[in-house]
Design a protein around this motif. Structure first.
Motif, mmCIF file in Angstrom:
data_model
loop_
_atom_site.group_PDB
_atom_site.id
_atom_site.type_symbol
_atom_site.label_atom_id
_atom_site.label_comp_id
_atom_site.label_asym_id
_atom_site.label_seq_id
_atom_site.Cartn_x
_atom_site.Cartn_y
_atom_site.Cartn_z
ATOM 1 N N LEU A 1 0.815 -1.210 0.000
ATOM 2 C CA LEU A 1 0.000 0.000 0.000
ATOM 3 C C LEU A 1 0.856 1.270 0.000
ATOM 4 O O LEU A 1 0.433 2.314 0.506
ATOM 5 N N ALA A 2 2.032 1.199 -0.578
ATOM 6 C CA ALA A 2 2.901 2.375 -0.660
ATOM 7 C C ALA A 2 2.291 3.416 -1.588
ATOM 8 O O ALA A 2 1.532 3.078 -2.506
ATOM 9 N N PRO A 3 2.589 4.698 -1.368
ATOM 10 C CA PRO A 3 2.096 5.740 -2.275
ATOM 11 C C PRO A 3 2.550 5.481 -3.708
ATOM 12 O O PRO A 3 3.601 4.873 -3.941
ATOM 13 N N GLN A 4 1.737 5.924 -4.650
ATOM 14 C CA GLN A 4 2.040 5.749 -6.077
ATOM 15 C C GLN A 4 2.315 7.113 -6.717
ATOM 16 O O GLN A 4 1.685 8.097 -6.347
ATOM 17 N N PRO A 5 3.257 7.159 -7.670
ATOM 18 C CA PRO A 5 4.153 6.085 -8.115
ATOM 19 C C PRO A 5 5.203 5.741 -7.056
ATOM 20 O O PRO A 5 5.484 6.540 -6.165
ATOM 21 N N LEU A 6 5.780 4.552 -7.194
ATOM 22 C CA LEU A 6 6.702 4.026 -6.198
ATOM 23 C C LEU A 6 8.090 4.643 -6.343
ATOM 24 O O LEU A 6 8.741 4.486 -7.377
ATOM 25 N N LYS A 7 8.532 5.314 -5.306
ATOM 26 C CA LYS A 7 9.873 5.900 -5.291
ATOM 27 C C LYS A 7 10.848 4.947 -4.620
ATOM 28 O O LYS A 7 10.475 4.134 -3.769
ATOM 29 N N GLU A 8 12.109 5.053 -4.997
ATOM 30 C CA GLU A 8 13.132 4.164 -4.454
ATOM 31 C C GLU A 8 13.188 4.211 -2.930
ATOM 32 O O GLU A 8 13.443 3.198 -2.282
ATOM 33 N N GLU A 9 12.934 5.365 -2.352
ATOM 34 C CA GLU A 9 13.046 5.505 -0.895
ATOM 35 C C GLU A 9 11.902 4.846 -0.124
ATOM 36 O O GLU A 9 11.915 4.797 1.110
ATOM 37 N N TYR A 10 10.882 4.305 -0.829
ATOM 38 C CA TYR A 10 9.782 3.629 -0.143
ATOM 39 C C TYR A 10 10.138 2.214 0.308
ATOM 40 O O TYR A 10 9.356 1.573 1.010
ATOM 41 N N LEU A 11 11.298 1.735 -0.084
ATOM 42 C CA LEU A 11 11.727 0.397 0.301
ATOM 43 C C LEU A 11 11.711 0.244 1.827
ATOM 44 O O LEU A 11 12.212 1.096 2.561
ATOM 45 N N LEU A 12 11.102 -0.846 2.313
ATOM 46 C CA LEU A 12 11.017 -1.187 3.733
ATOM 47 C C LEU A 12 10.226 -0.171 4.561
ATOM 48 O O LEU A 12 10.428 -0.052 5.767
ATOM 49 N N SER A 13 9.284 0.509 3.922
ATOM 50 C CA SER A 13 8.465 1.488 4.643
ATOM 51 C C SER A 13 7.082 0.938 5.029
ATOM 52 O O SER A 13 6.270 1.661 5.599
#
Length: 313
Positions: free
Chosen positions: A115-127
C-alpha cells in the motif's frame, strides 16, 4: 566496460538474461561468459566458488532468479525464498572475493510495500508491509539489494541494484501455472481462439493497475546503468505508465483476434491494487524506454505463434 572485458551474464537463458546477452553482443561486447543451470547450479556455493576462481569475470549481470506469477509465488513459497537467497548470496559474495569490477543486481518492483504511495519511489523500500502472495520472493530480492549495499559499505565493491517493473518479452514463460499475467493472457486468448471457445476467464476484478516493460528495453537500461551509474541507492527501471488488467486483456484479445467474451472471476486474488514506478531518477540519468506496449505485444505474440514449443508449453 571495454569490449575485451570478461562479462558474466547469470541467467542468460531466461527472458531478462537473454535480452541482456543480445544487447551486449549488439553493442560489441563479445567476451561473454554464460552457463546453463545444468552446467552450473548457482545455488551450490562450492560450484559458484570454483566458477569464479576459474573464470575471473570483470563484470557481472545478475539476472538469474526463480521467478513466477501469483500462483507460483504463493504455492512454492519456500522454493522462491531459498533458491533466490542462495543464487544471489553465492554470486555477490564470489564477485567480491574474485575482485569483480562491477556487478549489476536485478531486483523487482515487488520489493515495495503493498500500500505504498504511487508512483513508487526508491526511498519507499522497507516502509511498510509487503503483498502477502509474493512476500518470500520480495524478501529474497530485498536481501539482494542489501547484500550489494553491505559489500559496498564494508569492502568498497561497486555493486549496483536496479528495480525493474513488470516485464514481458522474448523467451517468456507461458506456463499457466507459473507465468506472469501478460504471457498467461496471450496464451489464454490464443488457445481460446484456436478452440473457438465462447469466453476467457480472467482472475480478479480486472481493476488492478500494472506497468509493463519490454525486456529488450530493460536490457538497454541495464547496459546504460552499468556504464553510467555507480551509486549505492537502487534505481527503478520502468516506463512510467500503467494500464488496468482488463484494459490489457482487451488489448491482447484484439491483437489475437479473439471474438468471444471476457469473464472476470472476482473470487480470485487481485494482488497489489496499483504498482507503477517513479522513474524520474532513471530519466535524470539519461535513459527512457523506446518500445510501446502495443508494439511490444505485437512482437511477442508474433514470436509466440511462430515458435511451436511455446504454444504447447
Amino acid at each position: 566496460m571495454r569490449s575485451s572485458d570478461k562479462i558474466f551474464v547469470a541467467g542468460h537463458r531466461g527472458m531478462v538474461g537473454s535480452a541482456i546477452t543480445r544487447k551486449l553482443k549488439g553493442a560489441g561486447y563479445n567476451n561473454l561468459i554464460t552457463r546453463s543451470s545444468r552446467e552450473l547450479d548457482l545455488r551450490d556455493q562450492l560450484a559458484v566458488t570454483e566458477f569464479f576462481e576459474t573464470e575471473q569475470p570483470d563484470y557481472v549481470f545478475l539476472a538469474a532468479a526463480k521467478v513466477g506469477g501469483i500462483v507460483a509465488n504463493n504455492t512454492w513459497r519456500a522454493d522462491f525464498l531459498y533458491d533466490n537467497l542462495m543464487i544471489e548470496s553465492n554470486i555477490i559474495h564470489q564477485a567480491h572475493r574474485s575482485g569483480v569490477k562491477k556487478l549489476l543486481f536485478l531486483g523487482s518492483s515487488c520489493i515495495y510495500p503493498k500500500l505504498a504511495p504511487q508512483p513508487l519511489k526508491e526511498e519507499y523500500l522497507l516502509s511498510g508491509l509487503l503483498e502477502p502472495s509474493n512476500e518470500p520472493y520480495a524478501i529474497a530480492k530485498i536481501a539482494g539489494i542489501k547484500l550489494c549495499q553491505a559489500y559496498r559499505d564494508q569492502y568498497g565493491c561497486n555493486f549496483i541494484s536496479v528495480m525493474p517493473t513488470n516485464l514481458y518479452g522474448f523467451n517468456d514463460n507461458y506456463d499457466l501455472q507459473s507465468s506472469h499475467v501478460l504471457p498467461a493472457l496471450i496464451r489464454k486468448f490464443h488457445e481460446a481462439k484456436e478452440r473457438e471457445e465462447p469466453q476467457v476467464v480472467i482472475w480478479g476484478t480486472g481493476s488492478p493497475l500494472r506497468e509493463f516493460m519490454h525486456a529488450d528495453d530493460l536490457a538497454d537500461a541495464c547496459l546504460h546503468l552499468m556504464e553510467h551509474y555507480n551509486d549505492k541507492a537502487p534505481v527503478n527501471v520502468g516506463v512510467g505508465e500503467d494500464i488496468s488488467i482488463i484494459q490489457l486483456a482487451e488489448l491482447i484479445k484484439n491483437l489475437v483476434g479473439y471474438k468471444g467474451r471476457i469473464v472476470l472471476d472476482a473470487t480470485k486474488p487481485d494482488g497489489t491494487p496499483r504498482k507503477i514506478l517513479d522513474v524520474s531518477k532513471l530519466h535524470a540519468l539519461g535513459w527512457r524506454h523506446k518500445i510501446s506496449l502495443k508494439e511490444g505485444l505485437r512482437q511477442v505474440y508474433e514470436d509466440y505463434i511462430t515458435t511451436p514449443e511455446k504454444t504447447m508449453a
